[in-house]
Design an enzyme around this catalytic site. Structure first.
Site, PDB file in Angstrom:
ATOM      1  N   ARG A  53       0.836  -1.215   0.000  1.00 48.91           N
ATOM      2  CA  ARG A  53       0.000   0.000   0.000  1.00 48.91           C
ATOM      3  C   ARG A  53       0.867   1.259   0.000  1.00 48.91           C
ATOM      4  O   ARG A  53       0.436   2.321  -0.406  1.00 48.91           O
ATOM      5  CB  ARG A  53      -0.960  -0.026   1.207  1.00 48.91           C
ATOM      6  CG  ARG A  53      -1.835   1.216   1.362  1.00 48.91           C
ATOM      7  CD  ARG A  53      -3.139   0.956   2.127  1.00 48.91           C
ATOM      8  NE  ARG A  53      -2.983   0.116   3.281  1.00 48.91           N
ATOM      9  CZ  ARG A  53      -2.453   0.515   4.459  1.00 48.91           C
ATOM     10  NH1 ARG A  53      -2.077   1.752   4.629  1.00 48.91           N
ATOM     11  NH2 ARG A  53      -2.352  -0.347   5.464  1.00 48.91           N
ATOM     12  N   TYR A 106     -16.519  15.126 -15.072  1.00 51.98           N
ATOM     13  CA  TYR A 106     -16.814  13.697 -14.986  1.00 51.98           C
ATOM     14  C   TYR A 106     -17.766  13.503 -13.797  1.00 51.98           C
ATOM     15  O   TYR A 106     -17.606  14.158 -12.754  1.00 51.98           O
ATOM     16  CB  TYR A 106     -15.513  12.909 -14.799  1.00 51.98           C
ATOM     17  CG  TYR A 106     -15.761  11.432 -14.673  1.00 51.98           C
ATOM     18  CD1 TYR A 106     -16.108  10.679 -15.787  1.00 51.98           C
ATOM     19  CD2 TYR A 106     -15.696  10.799 -13.431  1.00 51.98           C
ATOM     20  CE1 TYR A 106     -16.372   9.331 -15.670  1.00 51.98           C
ATOM     21  CE2 TYR A 106     -15.959   9.448 -13.315  1.00 51.98           C
ATOM     22  CZ  TYR A 106     -16.293   8.718 -14.437  1.00 51.98           C
ATOM     23  OH  TYR A 106     -16.559   7.383 -14.311  1.00 51.98           O
ATOM     24  N   ASP A 178      -7.865  17.619 -14.791  1.00 50.25           N
ATOM     25  CA  ASP A 178      -8.119  16.256 -15.261  1.00 50.25           C
ATOM     26  C   ASP A 178      -7.800  16.249 -16.756  1.00 50.25           C
ATOM     27  O   ASP A 178      -8.486  16.888 -17.549  1.00 50.25           O
ATOM     28  CB  ASP A 178      -9.586  15.895 -14.988  1.00 50.25           C
ATOM     29  CG  ASP A 178      -9.911  14.439 -15.344  1.00 50.25           C
ATOM     30  OD1 ASP A 178      -9.246  13.879 -16.241  1.00 50.25           O
ATOM     31  OD2 ASP A 178     -10.837  13.871 -14.731  1.00 50.25           O
ATOM     32  N   LYS A 203      -8.527   4.855 -19.226  1.00 52.63           N
ATOM     33  CA  LYS A 203      -8.937   5.283 -20.569  1.00 52.63           C
ATOM     34  C   LYS A 203      -7.760   5.193 -21.545  1.00 52.63           C
ATOM     35  O   LYS A 203      -7.261   4.123 -21.774  1.00 52.63           O
ATOM     36  CB  LYS A 203      -9.542   6.681 -20.489  1.00 52.63           C
ATOM     37  CG  LYS A 203     -10.530   6.872 -19.321  1.00 52.63           C
ATOM     38  CD  LYS A 203     -11.796   6.032 -19.460  1.00 52.63           C
ATOM     39  CE  LYS A 203     -12.645   6.010 -18.204  1.00 52.63           C
ATOM     40  NZ  LYS A 203     -12.999   7.309 -17.650  1.00 52.63           N
TER      41      LYS A 203
HETATM   42  C1  LIG Z   1     -13.393   7.801 -16.417  1.00 47.02           C
HETATM   43  C2  LIG Z   1     -13.031   9.145 -15.961  1.00 47.02           C
HETATM   44  C3  LIG Z   1     -12.735   9.400 -14.616  1.00 47.02           C
HETATM   45  C4  LIG Z   1     -12.831   8.328 -13.554  1.00 47.02           C
HETATM   46  O1  LIG Z   1     -11.856   7.351 -13.734  1.00 47.02           O
HETATM   47  P1  LIG Z   1     -12.033   5.818 -13.231  1.00 47.02           P
HETATM   48  O2  LIG Z   1     -10.761   5.185 -13.670  1.00 47.02           O
HETATM   49  O3  LIG Z   1     -13.263   5.281 -13.898  1.00 47.02           O
HETATM   50  O4  LIG Z   1     -12.197   5.872 -11.752  1.00 47.02           O
HETATM   51  C5  LIG Z   1     -12.363  10.678 -14.271  1.00 47.02           C
HETATM   52  N1  LIG Z   1     -12.291  11.674 -15.172  1.00 47.02           N
HETATM   53  C6  LIG Z   1     -12.575  11.473 -16.476  1.00 47.02           C
HETATM   54  C7  LIG Z   1     -12.485  12.615 -17.429  1.00 47.02           C
HETATM   55  C8  LIG Z   1     -12.965  10.210 -16.920  1.00 47.02           C
HETATM   56  O5  LIG Z   1     -13.262  10.009 -18.199  1.00 47.02           O
END
Ligand SMILES: *Cc1c(COP(=O)(O)O)cnc(C)c1O
Length: 385
Positions: A53, A106, A178, A203
């Site tokens: 962790r 998101y 982000d 992603k």
């Molecule tokens: C999918 C996504 C998230 C969240 O990510 P996870 O890996 O599903 O927890 C956050 N921000 C954006 C822009 C996303 O597309």
């Protein structure tokens, strides 16, 4: 090194000397040589061989690469994008602070900002991200953090990163972006003065729809603060996902460039279709922030959104008729995925919140994969006609 070469060689110095592919460390715990060594490990900053962790050599290798990709000193991997975002935000704010964020984020980020932070006594103002004066007017004396996301989900609106960073810098406010949709191949927020960059590595970075991970990239002092919270909140990644992520990253530049080129062709074709009211894609001249997109993005990404003239029913029909394109959440994988935004969100957001995020009843988000441009256009043609 250019980013394309970094993707292949950026982690070489921290990997095994001879092994070309990364070595996996699945162990959850490590033996100390003696009591003094144990005490050193237990109090070290981000030890890699103490307890999983706290850190892990395979994760450290992937983190070394991710930090360089985002022009940051350090990166910290998480179990998911939401693990990364939640831990970063919670480590940066305290009761009595104020946060400025966007109306469109998101869904999980919106829930964190508008439901969880207020419960902890943190006030949040959400502004229209396309109006950079709105960020300035929302600032208060106790603003500690500005959260942005560009292009945003699902309407592909942009945030002027340099303008937001400029506002924050003189006031000692931390900025967090982000960068999931853009990827470092299109935009590196730190080059515009942003402090922390987060990704859902699930992603594009992973790229194959087979892992869930997140990352926070930034300066050493802020990452140390995030790590202190990460080991308590516990959303840690693991060697397998870090390895899969590193494997996916090797081809990131090829994947995102192809996906962006196909997305531009598909967006241009869709814009001329009689069933389509509007196409949201930063690469189109018709995008209201196309000039900003040109200044801030190296390419325009692989995600677009279509507003169908027929509204809710037309969107549902389109998704039912698409054959090559799958109706599934997520994005950034090799396969093209589409979702009907309104029906995805109606369970967790109020109709007013959905409208405020700019989501019409007929909005379909398309995350373009690596199929051929011709096959994708053919699939949309048969499904729309
Ligand atoms: C999918 C996504 C998230 C969240 O990510 P996870 O890996 O599903 O927890 C956050 N921000 C954006 C822009 C996303 O597309």
């Amino acid at each position: 090194m250019d980013i394309e070469s970094l993707l292949v060689h950026g982690d070489r110095a921290v990997g095994d000397e001879a092994a070309v592919a990364p070595v996996l460390f699945p162990s959850s715990t490590y033996r100390a040589r003696d009591a003094r060594h144990f005490a050193e490990l237990a109090t070290a900053d981000r030890p890699q061989r103490f307890y999983a962790r706290y850190g892990n050599p395979t994760l450290a290798q992937t983190e070394t690469l991710l930090a360089q990709l985002e022009n940051a000193e350090q990166a910290l991997l998480f179990a998911s994008g939401m693990g990364a975002i939640s831990t970063a935000v919670l480590s940066l704010v305290a009761t009595g602070d104020h946060v400025v964020a966007q109306q469109s984020h998101y869904m999980g980020t919106s829930a964190l900002l508008t439901r969880i932070l207020p419960r902890m006594g943190v006030a949040v103002s959400c502004v229209d991200q396309s109006d950079h004066a709105a960020f300035a007017s929302a600032l208060r004396d106790n603003t500690a953090l500005i959260v942005v996301e560009t292009p945003s989900n699902p309407t592909l609106a942009l945030t002027d990163l340099a303008a937001v960073a400029e506002l924050a810098r003189s006031r000692g406010i931390t900025t967090l972006a982000d960068n999931t949709f853009a990827t470092p191949l299109a935009t590196r927020p730190r080059d515009f003065g942003i402090d922390l960059v987060v990704h859902s590595a699930t992603k594009y970075l992973g790229g194959h729809s087979d892992l869930v991970a997140g990352v926070v990239c930034g300066d050493a002092a802020r990452i140390a603060q995030v790590w202190q919270h990460a080991i308590v909140l516990g959303a840690c990644s693991n060697a397998w996902d870090a390895y899969l992520l590193l494997r996916g990253l090797r081809t990131l530049s090829l994947r995102v460039e192809r996906s962006a080129a196909t997305a531009l062709a598909l967006a241009t074709w869709l814009e001329r279709h009689r069933g389509v009211a509007q196409v949201h894609y930063p690469g189109l001249d018709s995008h209201p922030q196309h000039a900003l997109a040109r200044a801030q993005m190296r390419h325009f990404g692989g995600v677009l959104a279509i507003d169908l003239k027929g509204g809710y029913g037309a969107a549902q029909n389109l998704l039912a008729r698409l054959k090559l394109v799958s109706n599934a959440v997520s994005l950034g994988g090799v396969e093209t995925l589409a979702i009907h935004a309104a029906s995805t969100w109606e369970g967790s957001l109020t109709p007013e919140q959905i409208a405020q995020a700019g989501v019409g009843a007929g909005l379909v988000r398309v995350a373009v994969g690596l199929e051929s441009e011709r096959d994708l256009i053919e699939d949309f043609a048969q499904a729309l006609d």
